[in-house]
Design a protein around this motif. Structure first.
Motif, PDB file in Angstrom:
ATOM      1  N   ALA A  36       0.813  -1.220   0.000  1.00  0.00           N
ATOM      2  CA  ALA A  36       0.000   0.000   0.000  1.00  0.00           C
ATOM      3  C   ALA A  36       0.842   1.263   0.000  1.00  0.00           C
ATOM      4  O   ALA A  36       0.302   2.354   0.035  1.00  0.00           O
ATOM      5  CB  ALA A  36      -0.925  -0.004   1.220  1.00  0.00           C
ATOM      6  N   ARG A  37       2.168   1.117  -0.037  1.00  0.00           N
ATOM      7  CA  ARG A  37       3.035   2.279   0.125  1.00  0.00           C
ATOM      8  C   ARG A  37       3.351   2.922  -1.210  1.00  0.00           C
ATOM      9  O   ARG A  37       3.815   2.270  -2.137  1.00  0.00           O
ATOM     10  CB  ARG A  37       4.336   1.841   0.811  1.00  0.00           C
ATOM     11  CG  ARG A  37       5.320   2.980   1.065  1.00  0.00           C
ATOM     12  CD  ARG A  37       6.486   2.492   1.907  1.00  0.00           C
ATOM     13  NE  ARG A  37       7.320   1.551   1.177  1.00  0.00           N
ATOM     14  CZ  ARG A  37       8.411   1.907   0.470  1.00  0.00           C
ATOM     15  NH1 ARG A  37       8.765   3.186   0.401  1.00  0.00           N
ATOM     16  NH2 ARG A  37       9.125   0.994  -0.141  1.00  0.00           N
ATOM     17  N   ASN A  38       3.102   4.230  -1.314  1.00  0.00           N
ATOM     18  CA  ASN A  38       3.611   4.995  -2.442  1.00  0.00           C
ATOM     19  C   ASN A  38       5.088   5.277  -2.211  1.00  0.00           C
ATOM     20  O   ASN A  38       5.564   5.291  -1.075  1.00  0.00           O
ATOM     21  CB  ASN A  38       2.856   6.311  -2.593  1.00  0.00           C
ATOM     22  CG  ASN A  38       1.439   6.106  -3.103  1.00  0.00           C
ATOM     23  OD1 ASN A  38       1.179   5.190  -3.876  1.00  0.00           O
ATOM     24  ND2 ASN A  38       0.529   6.954  -2.664  1.00  0.00           N
ATOM     25  N   ALA A 187       8.350   9.817  -6.625  1.00  0.00           N
ATOM     26  CA  ALA A 187       7.021   9.254  -6.375  1.00  0.00           C
ATOM     27  C   ALA A 187       6.063   9.352  -7.545  1.00  0.00           C
ATOM     28  O   ALA A 187       5.082   8.604  -7.592  1.00  0.00           O
ATOM     29  CB  ALA A 187       6.392   9.942  -5.156  1.00  0.00           C
ATOM     30  N   THR A 188       6.284  10.270  -8.486  1.00  0.00           N
ATOM     31  CA  THR A 188       5.263  10.526  -9.501  1.00  0.00           C
ATOM     32  C   THR A 188       5.844  10.569 -10.914  1.00  0.00           C
ATOM     33  O   THR A 188       6.991  10.964 -11.130  1.00  0.00           O
ATOM     34  CB  THR A 188       4.554  11.876  -9.237  1.00  0.00           C
ATOM     35  OG1 THR A 188       5.519  12.927  -9.208  1.00  0.00           O
ATOM     36  CG2 THR A 188       3.804  11.848  -7.925  1.00  0.00           C
ATOM     37  N   MET A 189       5.001  10.173 -11.870  1.00  0.00           N
ATOM     38  CA  MET A 189       5.331  10.249 -13.285  1.00  0.00           C
ATOM     39  C   MET A 189       4.106  10.792 -14.029  1.00  0.00           C
ATOM     40  O   MET A 189       2.997  10.293 -13.863  1.00  0.00           O
ATOM     41  CB  MET A 189       5.715   8.877 -13.848  1.00  0.00           C
ATOM     42  CG  MET A 189       6.046   8.879 -15.331  1.00  0.00           C
ATOM     43  SD  MET A 189       6.867   7.368 -15.880  1.00  0.00           S
ATOM     44  CE  MET A 189       5.614   6.119 -15.488  1.00  0.00           C
ATOM     45  N   VAL A 190       4.308  11.832 -14.827  1.00  0.00           N
ATOM     46  CA  VAL A 190       3.225  12.438 -15.591  1.00  0.00           C
ATOM     47  C   VAL A 190       3.230  11.886 -17.009  1.00  0.00           C
ATOM     48  O   VAL A 190       4.282  11.781 -17.649  1.00  0.00           O
ATOM     49  CB  VAL A 190       3.361  13.976 -15.619  1.00  0.00           C
ATOM     50  CG1 VAL A 190       2.330  14.607 -16.551  1.00  0.00           C
ATOM     51  CG2 VAL A 190       3.210  14.540 -14.212  1.00  0.00           C
ATOM     52  N   SER A 208      -3.906  14.401 -19.822  1.00  0.00           N
ATOM     53  CA  SER A 208      -2.738  14.222 -18.974  1.00  0.00           C
ATOM     54  C   SER A 208      -3.132  13.496 -17.704  1.00  0.00           C
ATOM     55  O   SER A 208      -4.196  13.772 -17.123  1.00  0.00           O
ATOM     56  CB  SER A 208      -2.118  15.586 -18.625  1.00  0.00           C
ATOM     57  OG  SER A 208      -0.968  15.432 -17.827  1.00  0.00           O
ATOM     58  N   PHE A 209      -2.281  12.549 -17.277  1.00  0.00           N
ATOM     59  CA  PHE A 209      -2.543  11.756 -16.082  1.00  0.00           C
ATOM     60  C   PHE A 209      -1.257  11.597 -15.289  1.00  0.00           C
ATOM     61  O   PHE A 209      -0.157  11.695 -15.834  1.00  0.00           O
ATOM     62  CB  PHE A 209      -3.098  10.379 -16.450  1.00  0.00           C
ATOM     63  CG  PHE A 209      -4.406  10.430 -17.196  1.00  0.00           C
ATOM     64  CD1 PHE A 209      -5.602  10.480 -16.516  1.00  0.00           C
ATOM     65  CD2 PHE A 209      -4.418  10.448 -18.579  1.00  0.00           C
ATOM     66  CE1 PHE A 209      -6.805  10.547 -17.197  1.00  0.00           C
ATOM     67  CE2 PHE A 209      -5.618  10.514 -19.276  1.00  0.00           C
ATOM     68  CZ  PHE A 209      -6.817  10.560 -18.576  1.00  0.00           C
ATOM     69  N   THR A 210      -1.397  11.315 -14.003  1.00  0.00           N
ATOM     70  CA  THR A 210      -0.239  11.124 -13.131  1.00  0.00           C
ATOM     71  C   THR A 210      -0.252   9.716 -12.551  1.00  0.00           C
ATOM     72  O   THR A 210      -1.276   9.266 -12.022  1.00  0.00           O
ATOM     73  CB  THR A 210      -0.244  12.148 -11.988  1.00  0.00           C
ATOM     74  OG1 THR A 210      -0.169  13.464 -12.548  1.00  0.00           O
ATOM     75  CG2 THR A 210       0.941  11.930 -11.055  1.00  0.00           C
ATOM     76  N   ALA A 211       0.875   9.012 -12.672  1.00  0.00           N
ATOM     77  CA  ALA A 211       1.039   7.677 -12.087  1.00  0.00           C
ATOM     78  C   ALA A 211       1.857   7.789 -10.809  1.00  0.00           C
ATOM     79  O   ALA A 211       2.719   8.662 -10.678  1.00  0.00           O
ATOM     80  CB  ALA A 211       1.728   6.742 -13.078  1.00  0.00           C
ATOM     81  N   ARG A 212       1.583   6.891  -9.868  1.00  0.00           N
ATOM     82  CA  ARG A 212       2.291   6.857  -8.597  1.00  0.00           C
ATOM     83  C   ARG A 212       3.179   5.623  -8.533  1.00  0.00           C
ATOM     84  O   ARG A 212       2.737   4.512  -8.820  1.00  0.00           O
ATOM     85  CB  ARG A 212       1.292   6.809  -7.437  1.00  0.00           C
ATOM     86  CG  ARG A 212       0.326   7.986  -7.401  1.00  0.00           C
ATOM     87  CD  ARG A 212       0.991   9.224  -6.860  1.00  0.00           C
ATOM     88  NE  ARG A 212       0.062  10.353  -6.829  1.00  0.00           N
ATOM     89  CZ  ARG A 212       0.385  11.550  -6.369  1.00  0.00           C
ATOM     90  NH1 ARG A 212       1.596  11.772  -5.913  1.00  0.00           N
ATOM     91  NH2 ARG A 212      -0.500  12.539  -6.382  1.00  0.00           N
ATOM     92  N   ALA A 213       4.426   5.808  -8.149  1.00  0.00           N
ATOM     93  CA  ALA A 213       5.335   4.672  -7.993  1.00  0.00           C
ATOM     94  C   ALA A 213       4.917   3.838  -6.785  1.00  0.00           C
ATOM     95  O   ALA A 213       4.567   4.380  -5.733  1.00  0.00           O
ATOM     96  CB  ALA A 213       6.762   5.167  -7.816  1.00  0.00           C
ATOM     97  N   ARG A 214       4.952   2.510  -6.931  1.00  0.00           N
ATOM     98  CA  ARG A 214       4.523   1.589  -5.873  1.00  0.00           C
ATOM     99  C   ARG A 214       5.664   0.602  -5.593  1.00  0.00           C
ATOM    100  O   ARG A 214       5.691  -0.518  -6.104  1.00  0.00           O
ATOM    101  CB  ARG A 214       3.269   0.846  -6.313  1.00  0.00           C
ATOM    102  CG  ARG A 214       2.128   1.745  -6.761  1.00  0.00           C
ATOM    103  CD  ARG A 214       1.425   2.386  -5.604  1.00  0.00           C
ATOM    104  NE  ARG A 214       0.587   1.414  -4.928  1.00  0.00           N
ATOM    105  CZ  ARG A 214      -0.214   1.709  -3.910  1.00  0.00           C
ATOM    106  NH1 ARG A 214      -0.246   2.948  -3.451  1.00  0.00           N
ATOM    107  NH2 ARG A 214      -0.955   0.802  -3.353  1.00  0.00           N
ATOM    108  N   PRO A 215       6.631   0.977  -4.776  1.00  0.00           N
ATOM    109  CA  PRO A 215       7.830   0.154  -4.600  1.00  0.00           C
ATOM    110  C   PRO A 215       7.577  -1.189  -3.932  1.00  0.00           C
ATOM    111  O   PRO A 215       8.409  -2.096  -4.065  1.00  0.00           O
ATOM    112  CB  PRO A 215       8.736   1.046  -3.743  1.00  0.00           C
ATOM    113  CG  PRO A 215       7.801   1.985  -3.039  1.00  0.00           C
ATOM    114  CD  PRO A 215       6.693   2.237  -4.010  1.00  0.00           C
TER     115      PRO A 215
END
Length: 251
Positions: A36-38, A187-190, A208-215
Motif C-alpha cells: 500500500a506504500r507509495n 514518487a510521480t510520473m506524468v 494528462s494523467f499522473t502515475a504513482r510509484a509503488r515500490p
C-alpha cells in the motif's frame, strides 16, 4: 471481469498505459494484502546512462473510466460527427510495470489487467513500417525515444475494435498517439497524451494523467473469463471476435 471492460482496457492500457493499456488519474486504495506504500518524495532516480529511471510498478497514469478526466480545465473532446454518434451508441485501476531489455533496444509495459497483456516499444531508432507492412493491432506499433528527461512514444497501426474508456469514446484505425512520460520525482510520473484521429475527432487533443510509484507492489494473477456474462451485450466492431455461445436450456 466483463468483456466490455476487457476491450476498454485494451486501448486504455495501450494508448494510455495499460497500452495500454487498462486507470483514472485519481489514486485508488490498494487491494487487501497488497503493498500500500507509495514511493517517498525525493528526486527522480536515474539509470546508468543518465535518463530518469522509469522501471518498477506504477498505479494510474491513464484512463479507463472516462478519458475526459484527463482534459485540461475548459477543454472538451473535439468529436467529429461520426465520433459523437459512435460514442453515444455505446453503453479499478490495475498496476503496470516498466521493463527494458539489457541492451536498451526494447521497452515493455506489463499490465496486470486485461489478461496480463503487454506493450512492446522499440527503442532502437527504427521507424514505423510503411504501407501494408504496418499490420493493424490492438496496441499498435510503438517507437520510443528520449527528449531530455522525457520518454516520447509514438504509436500508429491500431485496429478499430476497442474503446478509449468505459464511457465508449471511440477511435478508428487512423488513430495516431504520442505519449510523453516524465518522471517528476521519486514518487510521480506524468503521462501527457496527444490523440489524433481525423475520423472520430475534429482536431488533435490532449489529456494528462499522473502515475504513482509503488515500490512494494507486485503484479498479481488476473483471470476474467470465468462467469463471463457480458459478450452478448457488445455492440460495434469488437463483436466480430466474440464466438457465439449456446444459450443454456431454460433461458
Amino acid at each position: 471481469m466483463s468483456i466490455t471492460r476487457l476491450f476498454a482496457a485494451a486501448v486504455a492500457a495501450a494508448v494510455l498505459a495499460a497500452v495500454s493499456l487498462p486507470l483514472s488519474g485519481s489514486q485508488a486504495p490498494a487491494p487487501a494484502g497488497r503493498g500500500a506504500r507509495n514511493a517517498p518524495a525525493g528526486p527522480a532516480p536515474r539509470t546508468a546512462d543518465g535518463h530518469p529511471d522509469l522501471h518498477g510498478v506504477w498505479l494510474g497514469g491513464g484512463p479507463t473510466s472516462d478519458i475526459e478526466d484527463g482534459l485540461a480545465a475548459g477543454e472538451a473532446i473535439p468529436y467529429s460527427p461520426l465520433g459523437k454518434k459512435t460514442r453515444d451508441s455505446r453503453i479499478a485501476p490495475y498496476p503496470w510495470r516498466v521493463l527494458t531489455t539489457p541492451n536498451g533496444s526494447h521497452m515493455y509495459f506489463l499490465f496486470e489487467g486485461n489478461i496480463h497483456s503487454y506493450r512492446q516499444i522499440f527503442m532502437d531508432g527504427r521507424r514505423h513500417p510503411d504501407g501494408d507492412a504496418l499490420n493493424p493491432t490492438w496496441y499498435g506499433h510503438s517507437v520510443g525515444r528520449w527528449e531530455g528527461d522525457t520518454l516520447v512514444i509514438d504509436t500508429v497501426g491500431f485496429n478499430d475494435r476497442s474503446w478509449f474508456d468505459f464511457v465508449g469514446n471511440p477511435h478508428s484505425d487512423r488513430l495516431h498517439v504520442v505519449e510523453r512520460y516524465t518522471r517528476k520525482d521519486a514518487a510521480t510520473m506524468v503521462n501527457e497524451i496527444t490523440i489524433d484521429d481525423p475520423v472520430m475527432y475534429a482536431r488533435p487533443w490532449k489529456v494528462s494523467f499522473t502515475a504513482r510509484a509503488r515500490p512494494d507492489e507486485e503484479l498479481m494473477e488476473y483471470i476474467c473469463q470465468e462467469n463471463e456474462k457480458d459478450s452478448s451485450r457488445l455492440q460495434g466492431p469488437a463483436i466480430r471476435d466474440i464466438p457465439k455461445r449456446p444459450v443454456p436450456r431454460g433461458q
